[in-house]
Design an enzyme around this catalytic site. Structure first.
Site, PDB file in Angstrom:
ATOM      1  N   GLU A   1       0.827  -1.216   0.000  1.00  0.00           N
ATOM      2  CA  GLU A   1       0.000   0.000   0.000  1.00  0.00           C
ATOM      3  C   GLU A   1       0.859   1.263   0.000  1.00  0.00           C
ATOM      4  O   GLU A   1       0.540   2.249  -0.654  1.00  0.00           O
ATOM      5  CB  GLU A   1      -0.950  -0.028   1.203  1.00  0.00           C
ATOM      6  CG  GLU A   1      -2.012  -1.111   1.054  1.00  0.00           C
ATOM      7  CD  GLU A   1      -2.879  -1.264   2.288  1.00  0.00           C
ATOM      8  OE1 GLU A   1      -2.324  -1.622   3.346  1.00  0.00           O
ATOM      9  OE2 GLU A   1      -4.082  -1.011   2.212  1.00  0.00           O
TER      10      GLU A   1
ATOM     11  N   GLU B   1      -4.125  -9.426   3.928  1.00  0.00           N
ATOM     12  CA  GLU B   1      -4.767  -9.027   5.187  1.00  0.00           C
ATOM     13  C   GLU B   1      -5.917  -9.951   5.589  1.00  0.00           C
ATOM     14  O   GLU B   1      -6.153 -10.174   6.779  1.00  0.00           O
ATOM     15  CB  GLU B   1      -5.292  -7.592   5.092  1.00  0.00           C
ATOM     16  CG  GLU B   1      -4.203  -6.519   5.154  1.00  0.00           C
ATOM     17  CD  GLU B   1      -3.615  -6.198   3.789  1.00  0.00           C
ATOM     18  OE1 GLU B   1      -3.781  -7.009   2.861  1.00  0.00           O
ATOM     19  OE2 GLU B   1      -2.983  -5.138   3.646  1.00  0.00           O
TER      20      GLU B   1
HETATM   21  C1  LIG Z   1      -3.010  -1.873   7.143  1.00  0.00           C
HETATM   22  C2  LIG Z   1      -2.486  -3.037   6.387  1.00  0.00           C
HETATM   23  O1  LIG Z   1      -3.272  -3.206   5.235  1.00  0.00           O
HETATM   24  C3  LIG Z   1      -2.543  -4.238   7.242  1.00  0.00           C
HETATM   25  C4  LIG Z   1      -1.342  -5.076   7.075  1.00  0.00           C
HETATM   26  O2  LIG Z   1      -0.373  -4.777   6.429  1.00  0.00           O
HETATM   27  S1  LIG Z   1      -1.426  -6.518   7.912  1.00  0.00           S
HETATM   28  C5  LIG Z   1       0.062  -7.327   7.501  1.00  0.00           C
HETATM   29  C6  LIG Z   1       0.016  -7.896   6.125  1.00  0.00           C
HETATM   30  N1  LIG Z   1       1.211  -8.689   5.922  1.00  0.00           N
HETATM   31  C7  LIG Z   1       1.201 -10.008   6.105  1.00  0.00           C
HETATM   32  O3  LIG Z   1       0.204 -10.641   6.388  1.00  0.00           O
HETATM   33  C8  LIG Z   1       2.542 -10.689   5.914  1.00  0.00           C
HETATM   34  C9  LIG Z   1       2.847 -11.521   7.137  1.00  0.00           C
HETATM   35  N2  LIG Z   1       4.157 -12.119   7.044  1.00  0.00           N
HETATM   36  C10 LIG Z   1       4.417 -13.170   6.243  1.00  0.00           C
HETATM   37  O4  LIG Z   1       3.599 -13.684   5.507  1.00  0.00           O
HETATM   38  C11 LIG Z   1       5.796 -13.744   6.307  1.00  0.00           C
HETATM   39  O5  LIG Z   1       6.331 -13.435   7.581  1.00  0.00           O
HETATM   40  C12 LIG Z   1       6.757 -13.174   5.225  1.00  0.00           C
HETATM   41  C13 LIG Z   1       6.329 -13.710   3.849  1.00  0.00           C
HETATM   42  C14 LIG Z   1       6.763 -11.666   5.237  1.00  0.00           C
HETATM   43  C15 LIG Z   1       8.211 -13.659   5.542  1.00  0.00           C
HETATM   44  O6  LIG Z   1       8.217 -15.056   5.703  1.00  0.00           O
HETATM   45  P1  LIG Z   1       9.523 -15.812   6.273  1.00  0.00           P
HETATM   46  O7  LIG Z   1      10.720 -15.326   5.567  1.00  0.00           O
HETATM   47  O8  LIG Z   1       9.198 -17.283   6.232  1.00  0.00           O
HETATM   48  O9  LIG Z   1       9.702 -15.333   7.763  1.00  0.00           O
HETATM   49  P2  LIG Z   1       8.723 -15.544   9.022  1.00  0.00           P
HETATM   50  O10 LIG Z   1       9.328 -16.572   9.929  1.00  0.00           O
HETATM   51  O11 LIG Z   1       7.315 -15.715   8.614  1.00  0.00           O
HETATM   52  O12 LIG Z   1       8.838 -14.100   9.712  1.00  0.00           O
HETATM   53  C16 LIG Z   1      10.080 -13.663  10.257  1.00  0.00           C
HETATM   54  C17 LIG Z   1       9.782 -12.826  11.478  1.00  0.00           C
HETATM   55  O13 LIG Z   1       9.119 -11.633  11.052  1.00  0.00           O
HETATM   56  C18 LIG Z   1       7.911 -11.453  11.765  1.00  0.00           C
HETATM   57  N3  LIG Z   1       6.938 -10.833  10.876  1.00  0.00           N
HETATM   58  C19 LIG Z   1       6.665 -11.160   9.593  1.00  0.00           C
HETATM   59  N4  LIG Z   1       5.743 -10.327   9.081  1.00  0.00           N
HETATM   60  C20 LIG Z   1       5.417  -9.465  10.074  1.00  0.00           C
HETATM   61  C21 LIG Z   1       4.540  -8.357  10.172  1.00  0.00           C
HETATM   62  N5  LIG Z   1       3.803  -7.950   9.149  1.00  0.00           N
HETATM   63  N6  LIG Z   1       4.477  -7.717  11.345  1.00  0.00           N
HETATM   64  C22 LIG Z   1       5.238  -8.090  12.391  1.00  0.00           C
HETATM   65  N7  LIG Z   1       6.099  -9.108  12.362  1.00  0.00           N
HETATM   66  C23 LIG Z   1       6.183  -9.791  11.204  1.00  0.00           C
HETATM   67  C24 LIG Z   1       7.495 -12.874  12.171  1.00  0.00           C
HETATM   68  O14 LIG Z   1       6.643 -12.850  13.281  1.00  0.00           O
HETATM   69  C25 LIG Z   1       8.834 -13.509  12.472  1.00  0.00           C
HETATM   70  O15 LIG Z   1       9.214 -13.060  13.756  1.00  0.00           O
HETATM   71  P3  LIG Z   1      10.106 -13.989  14.722  1.00  0.00           P
HETATM   72  O16 LIG Z   1      11.404 -14.206  13.992  1.00  0.00           O
HETATM   73  O17 LIG Z   1      10.235 -13.194  15.975  1.00  0.00           O
HETATM   74  O18 LIG Z   1       9.326 -15.256  14.902  1.00  0.00           O
END
Ligand SMILES: C[C@H](O)CC(=O)SCCNC(=O)CCNC(=O)[C@H](O)C(C)(C)COP(=O)(O)OP(=O)(O)OC[C@H]1O[C@@H](n2cnc3c(N)ncnc32)[C@H](O)[C@@H]1OP(=O)(O)O
Length: 623
Positions: free
Chosen positions: A114, A134
């Site tokens: 975004e 999301e």
């Molecule tokens: C207002 C907005 O529209 C709302 C949003 O943006 S909501 C968030 C949308 N984003 C997501 O859903 C993505 C969520 N994250 C993921 O899918 C995966 O973490 C990723 C593809 C980014 C990376 O995957 P990968 O490399 O396997 O690492 P992964 O083990 O999952 O994450 C590494 C660390 O980052 C953290 N992390 C990943 N994404 C995060 C996020 N969005 N916020 C906070 N922490 C996050 C994980 O909790 C993990 O923490 P830890 O090492 O303390 O356990």
């Protein structure tokens, strides 16, 4: 880099705004404030003509910091949510007087995408992952993505932007969002095992494995391994079984190709890593053996004695048993430190959970190695302690038994299934039994009544079904009728068998069917599961309550938006659960007797998920 966002201006007049918040450059409130601050600075400075926004370390941004959601769920304080959609994305980035370009590499997800969409242009490296995930967290894109994404493909920016924004805020406070955010962190927490992942051990490479038994589980496990480039020797007792197993593996892979989740080339490569065997001659070269034969103690013991002799000393000796105590499996060996449970869920090449069971003697290195294999074959490994049925099957044994008890109390069997499906399970307990096959139910029943004596409900229904020529999906006739090409249909002709079961169990108070609401049916099936989950927590079978949550979501398909069994129970309320069980115990007996852990927490008003001891490194833990 001390600050989470920096601005570097080159001689060419390009100001580079860098986001640095490892590991995924999540947009925490200070990061968002930093982006705004650097934009304001770039507007002010005469030497900045244009802006490039990048994420450090090859990842643009994994989106808004999900920990903020967690904080809001704990405190209910919506003020913690920064005003990003208008204040930063529109006013600061989109309306900036100087052009800005998002230079995206690795990934731009959720709020990350975004922010990029607010820039005036975007450029991405090949293979970059872009998405608005999301919904998987129970919210919608909240920084204007719902408008900008369509606009980028031609739709006008809508006035509804603020209303959407409101919907995003409303959704954050729903139980679904709470459950999904909990599941997100729970899934990541399982990879942290005290004294295993924090003691500097390095995983050893597992390149060659052997799988003993080419039945449903063995062939599924072999499929999962070869698909992830681990070569497999599949061992069977005779050529007919071996051929069947090899064919099953080829069919599993073909199924993945048909569904578009595997290419034909990858399938051929996977099959080239598979070798059949009728003896142990190849076992001298393998790094890991997974035994997947029937649940027969003497057979498993003799296999483990044999593999201890023929495998190299570093080889991991794993069993896929779903119920048998590992100390019994390894009793006749002197390699207890290498013996571990690798409990896959059927179909093993599809279901995402790998339950890793360790005994007091299993070495930390072996656990770490198996966790690493689990991740390599795209499973979520959850490490649990050694007890009858381990964490998931043990927690869920009252699920089927509670449903059977309801049938004996005169509740319509198909209604039980409907109620449980509407809660969010993919199917009810009876349809599940039909699909899984009655063999499993018969095999584990005795084990449960011995191990969990005084709190099981022993129903003869499955035996009666078998005696009446029904085998569930296997022969198309169970509680449901299974016909090719159509959904399973309730079979009314099962009623006389049910009546016979009711007569034999004779548990209806006053001989009359009980009248229950759908809510009561749900609770009478799930509260005993919560009760057993409490015992699992009490005995330290899992490192933390959220491990059990994620294991139930991935292994039992417990709805992720409910956050897992313990999380859901805490939302329902331990006291209400305790009082309900107490009431049913008086009416229907010991099956419902509340556990000590539940009683204590209900009385003291402590959440079930809260660790009893100050840290997860509970000295009483069986891990
Ligand atoms: C207002 C907005 O529209 C709302 C949003 O943006 S909501 C968030 C949308 N984003 C997501 O859903 C993505 C969520 N994250 C993921 O899918 C995966 O973490 C990723 C593809 C980014 C990376 O995957 P990968 O490399 O396997 O690492 P992964 O083990 O999952 O994450 C590494 C660390 O980052 C953290 N992390 C990943 N994404 C995060 C996020 N969005 N916020 C906070 N922490 C996050 C994980 O909790 C993990 O923490 P830890 O090492 O303390 O356990």
């Amino acid at each position: 880099m001390a600050s989470k966002v920096s601005l570097d201006v080159g001689d060419d007049g390009v100001g580079v705004i860098r986001i640095f918040n490892p590991p995924v450059n999540a947009l925490a409130p200070p990061v968002l404030a930093g982006i705004k601050e650097k934009y304001v600075e770039a507007m002010r400075r005469d030497d900045v003509k244009a802006i490039v926004v990048i994420g450090e370390n090859g990842r643009f941004s994994g989106g808004f910091d999900v920990r903020v959601f967690e904080h809001i769920h704990k405190t209910g304080d919506m003020n913690y949510l920064p005003e990003v959609s208008v204040d930063i994305v529109v006013n600061t980035i989109e309306d900036a007087k100087k052009p800005s370009v998002a230079a995206i590499s690795g990934l731009a997800l959720g709020g990350g995408l975004e922010i990029a969409m607010g820039c005036h242009a975007r450029i991405a490296t090949p293979g970059t992952q872009l998405g608005q995930p999301e919904l998987t967290l129970g919210v919608i894109p909240g920084f204007g993505g719902t408008q900008r994404l369509p606009r980028l493909v031609g739709l006008p920016k809508a006035i509804q932007m603020m209303l959407e924004r409101r919907l995003f805020n409303d959704l954050i406070l729903t139980n679904s969002c709470k459950g999904l955010v909990h599941a997100f962190f729970a899934e990541r927490a399982v990879s942290k095992i005290p004294n295993v992942t924090d003691v500097g051990l390095k995983p050893r490479p597992i390149r060659r494995a052997a799988v003993i038994g080419g039945g449903l589980m063995g062939s599924g496990i072999a499929t999962a391994l070869i698909r992830s480039d681990i070569s497999v020797v599949l061992k069977e007792v005779n050529s007919a079984y071996l051929e069947k197993g090899m064919k099953a593996i080829a069919a599993n892979l073909q199924g993945l190709v048909n569904r578009g989740s595997l290419t034909k080339e990858k399938m051929d490569k996977a099959l080239s890593l598979l070798k059949g065997a009728l003896d142990f001659s190849e076992f001298g070269k393998v790094d890991m053996v997974i035994e997947a034969v029937i649940e027969n103690v003497p057979l498993k013991q003799s296999i483990f004695s044999e593999i201890e002799k023929v495998c190299p000393p570093h080889c991991i000796l794993a069993t896929n048993t779903s119920t048998i105590d590992l100390n019994i499996v390894g009793e006749k060996t002197s390699s207890q430190d290498r013996i571990v449970g690798a409990h896959f869920f059927s179909p093993a090449h599809v279901m995402p959970l790998l339950e890793i069971i360790r005994t007091e003697k299993t070495s930390a290195q072996v656990i770490l190695d198996l966790m690493t294999v689990g991740k390599a074959i795209k499973k979520v490994p959850v490490v649990v302690g050694n007890c009858t049925a381990f964490a998931v099957n043990r927690t869920f044994f009252p699920y089927t038994q509670g449903a059977l008890l309801l049938v004996s109390l005169g509740v319509d069997l198909f209604r039980v299934d409907r109620v449980i499906s509407s809660f969010g399970m993919p199917m009810g307990p009876f349809q599940l039994q039909d699909v899984a096959g009655y063999g499993v139910a018969v095999a584990v029943r005795k084990m449960f009544s011995t191990a969990f004596s005084g709190r099981t409900f022993d129903s003869p229904l499955v035996d009666l079904m078998v005696a009446n020529g029904r085998q569930g999906k296997a022969n198309g006739k169970g509680y449901y009728i299974f016909e090719k090409g159509s959904k399973p249909k309730p079979d009314p002709s099962v009623q006389p068998i049910i009546q016979e079961c009711i007569r034999l169990t004779n548990v209806m108070p006053g001989g009359k069917p009980v009248t229950l609401s759908d809510q009561e049916i749900l609770e009478m099936v799930l509260f005993p599961v919560v009760n057993e989950a409490c015992r699992v927590l009490d005995e330290g079978v899992v490192v933390r309550a959220s491990d059990l949550d994620i294991a139930c979501i991935l292994g039992m398909s417990f709805p992720s938006y409910r956050g897992g069994i313990v999380f859901w129970a805490d939302l329902v309320g331990p006291q209400y659960i305790y009082e309900s069980l107490k009431k049913w115990e008086q009416a229907y007996g010991g099956f419902f007797k509340p556990s000590r852990y539940l009683e204590e927490r209900a009385n003291k008003g402590i959440p079930l998920a809260q660790s009893v001891l100050p840290s997860a490194q509970d000295p009483r833990a069986r891990l």
